[in-house]
Design an enzyme around this catalytic site. Structure first.
Site, PDB file in Angstrom:
ATOM      1  CB  SER A  68      -0.958  -0.048   1.186  1.00 23.90           C
ATOM      2  OG  SER A  68      -1.987   0.897   1.040  1.00 23.90           O
ATOM      3  CG  ASP A  83      -4.435  -1.526   0.558  1.00 22.86           C
ATOM      4  OD1 ASP A  83      -3.447  -2.111   1.022  1.00 22.86           O
ATOM      5  OD2 ASP A  83      -4.584  -0.293   0.613  1.00 22.86           O
TER       6      ASP A  83
END
Length: 746
Positions: free
Chosen positions: A77, A222
């Site tokens: 991320s 993510d």
């Protein structure tokens, strides 16, 4: 003789022992040298955490101060973003500069600047649409898979990363890995190669917020959901020592756990927290864990990146003893960093072909006509990024991506992956408009618009708008381009409309009438794509004006009038925003020639034109506008087609449509100041206007016909359901009024 033999043997023993000692000494020195050369491989592991991940930059700054070598980087991320930038040679100072320029608004404002949109999309801005666009497929209503597509984020990531194009991540200045999550399997996906911006974007695609990324039949979101602190990946890269930086969000307290969003956020935090604890269990005593104290900052605080970034420094200094044990001599470290920050040459060689993949409806020839990047021409990165935003700005795609590949027998190919909206190709939008003058004049309009797109390979659209309220109308148009590039088009249309008009004698209401019309026609047009549109056509129909209240002398005319007219419309639009413009210009003109050749009962020609120009300096904006209209020739305009004027910013101080006459001349100078910067929307403004105009040959002779002067003051704010205005206007002759608008006031 025996003594001589003994002496020779003794000498041999001494020589041999010296040789053995020398060999042993040499071996010891070699071991020492080998041990010195074989320093531990240090791998940096950067966790996800949204905006909190900016603290990774502060940690990197301290690692450089302590001359800690970084031999590989793994990130998830936001950690993938910071790690990818550092791995390609972006310096700490450059990253600190980026934190000052990136904010929430930049990340979510994905369409290209409005002045670069196609004119068909610009025209929609003048309507009262609110809320998201809904899709209709197979009789079912759908909506997008994320709040933002990631197109704008990828543009930022390409600027942040110094390695452009498709790469093997082991060949970067610092070997690198990024981790995402495959929604189809629920497992982590480790990227060791790819187009870096696309990979980083996939790693930070928060479900529900950003549209998932698609790679090789994987649907990626993510990486924090499965491996927020990817220590195992770093170990697989051969790390001897891991420096793990954890910036993940703590679980919400019971007091903070409120509402549906709070519960959803907590669920994500729980998933992340669980896999982080599993990763922490893999750390060895020789590894180093750094956990910055980020206090109140949330994953969504992208407006505070510059404040969050330095918070990684004190946490790193707390581990100074462990970090300094890894330190390199200064000259050795400087040489290492020189190699790691050496600029990677960008491959800007021309491509031999542009190929669009995964298209089902949209014509690739049309898309290529929109791009400035063309085959057999050098690639300009900024232009290519802009091309991706232009393609996304057509409104046909959920996401637009690209990569450059080599294909045997063809050469270099620019492969554009334009993912068409899965909730299309038919779309539904709604609109709302409210207004009041706080003196009994309150109005509303509700709008529904249904649009069918790409009905054929040239891009035909069929759009129908239904509106009820102050202006009730049904308009349906079939828009048919007649060439692949959509420079020319034909547009048959029909319209039913009903509206009311109130007549004033000075400040008093003296009559009202209703107007109903039904027309059909056809336009031939030319599209100047991003700049404007010209239409020339004709229409036929009827109009039925009817006196509702008041004396017969105020009647708008016959109850049934046949219409037939030649029409011409020109619009040029390069303004940056319809609601609160801060730069650019706009101009429009219209001619309506009512002609007996087309069966019209009334013979007249009506023209009108308007324009505006806007300039800003910082938070200060000046907006200058002109409007004019009248008749052409000797034939008077009928009462039902006179100019209706008055209201906020249209001779403020007067009521809406209080001034009605045969011709109009008007000028306005506005100043407004941005008092609050918006995040998701355009912010809040306070402003004033100075206005002067003249409505000639008024319908009611007692009304003013000379030069009218007026002014207004206003507060305005952009909201999820449209811009809202609260204003006060006053005219030189003491006419005054308060106004409230939800939606565009003009």
């Amino acid at each position: 003789m025996k003594k001589r033999i003994l002496a020779i043997a003794l000498i041999a023993i001494i020589i041999k022992s010296q040789i053995v000692f020398a060999e042993a000494t040499e071996s010891t020195e070699e071991i020492k040298h080998t041990t010195h050369a074989r320093r531990p491989k240090v791998c940096l592991v950067l966790s996800g955490g949204g905006a909190r991940g900016a603290a990774h930059i502060g940690v990197l700054k301290v690692l450089e101060e302590y001359r800690v070598p970084i031999h590989c980087i793994v990130g998830t991320s936001m950690g993938a973003l910071v790690g990818g930038a550092y791995a390609t040679g972006t310096t700490i100072s450059e990253m600190y500069d980026y934190t000052k320029s990136i904010n929430t608004r930049i990340l979510i404002k994905e369409n290209p600047p409005r002045e670069e949109l196609s004119i068909t999309r610009k025209i929609d801005d003048y309507s009262i649409f609110v809320g998201p666009e809904l899709g209709i497929t197979g009789g079912k209503i759908g909506i997008g898979r994320g709040f933002v597509s990631g197109v704008q984020l990828e543009t930022i990531l390409r600027k942040l990363s110094k390695a452009k194009g498709y790469r093997n991540f082991d060949d970067l200045p610092i070997p690198y890995r990024a981790v995402a999550t495959d929604l189809l399997t629920g497992k982590p996906v480790v990227f060791s190669k790819g187009e870096l911006a696309n990979v980083m974007r996939a790693s930070m695609s928060l479900p529900g917020v950003m549209v998932p990324a698609e790679f090789d039949n994987m649907v990626l979101v993510d990486g924090m959901l499965t491996s927020n602190l990817p220590i195992e990946t770093a170990r697989a890269m051969g790390a001897d020592v891991i420096i793990a930086v954890n910036v993940g969000s703590p679980l919400l307290t019971q007091k903070e756990l409120s509402g549906v969003l709070g519960v959803a956020n907590q669920m994500v935090n729980i998933l992340t927290d669980q896999n982080v604890h599993e990763s922490l269990a893999l750390l060895k005593p020789s590894d180093i864990l750094i956990s910055p104290n980020l206090g109140k900052y949330l994953t969504s605080d992208f407006d505070d990146l510059a404040k969050i970034a330095p918070l990684g420094e004190p946490a790193a200094r707390e581990a100074s003893e462990q970090l300094k044990a890894l330190s390199l001599p200064e000259d050795e470290y400087l040489a290492l960093r020189a190699r790691q920050t050496k600029l990677i040459p960008t491959d800007l060689d021309p491509v031999q072909k542009i190929k669009f993949v995964k298209l089902k409806r949209v014509n690739p020839e049309y898309l290529q006509s929109l791009m400035t990047t063309q085959p057999n021409q050098p690639i300009v990165q900024e232009a290519l990024d802009r091309d991706m935003r232009w393609l996304y700005g057509t409104g046909d795609f959920e996401h637009v991506n690209y990569k450059i590949i080599e294909e045997e027998g063809v050469g270099r190919i620019l492969e554009v992956e334009a993912i068409e909206k899965p909730w299309g190709p038919d779309y539904l939008r709604f609109g709302l408009g409210l207004s009041s003058d706080f003196q009994g004049g309150a109005y509303f309009n509700l709008l529904a618009s249904y649009r069918k797109t790409w009905l054929n390979t040239l891009g035909a659209e069929w759009r129908t708008d239904v509106q009820v309220g102050q202006y009730s109308r049904l308009i349906s148009e079939f828009y048919q381009p007649i060439d692949t590039k959509q420079y020319f088009f034909v547009a048959p249309h029909v319209a039913l409309e009903r509206y009311g008009v109130t007549l004033y004698q000075k400040r008093d209401r003296v009559a009202s009438y209703d107007v109903f019309s039904a027309v059909g026609g056809i336009d031939l047009g030319s599209m100047f794509f991003r700049y404007g549109q010209l239409r020339i056509g004709f229409e036929k129909g009827i109009i039925e004006p009817k006196l509702d209240t008041g004396l017969e002398i105020y009647s708008p005319g016959d109850k049934h009038v046949s219409q037939g007219a030649f029409t011409a419309k020109l619009i040029l639009d390069q303004i940056d925003s319809v609601h609160f413009p801060r730069s650019g210009w706009r101009a429009a003109a219209k001619i309506y020639n009512s002609n007996t050749m087309l069966g019209a009962d009334d013979i007249y020609t009506r023209w009108e034109a308007d324009g505006s120009a806007v300039y800003s300096l910082g938070a200060h904006t000046v907006n200058f506008g002109l409007r004019a209209g009248g008749k052409m020739g000797t034939h008077d305009l009928p009462r039902y087609d006179l100019f209706r004027w008055g209201g906020f910013l249209q001779q403020s101080g007067y009521k809406n449509d209080q001034l009605i006459g045969e011709n109009l001349k008007f000028g306005r100078l506005m100043y407004y100041h941005r008092v609050m910067r918006g995040t998701l929307f355009e912010g809040a403004y306070a402003g004033v206007s100075l206005e002067a105009g003249k409505v000639g040959n008024p319908l009611i002779q007692e009304n003013p016909s000379g030069l009218l002067k007026s002014a207004s003051i206003f507060l305005a704010i952009d909201t999820p359901i449209g811009p809202a205005y609260l204003a006060y206007g006053r005219a030189q002759d003491s006419n005054n009024s308060f106004y409230f608008y939800l939606g565009r006031p003009i």
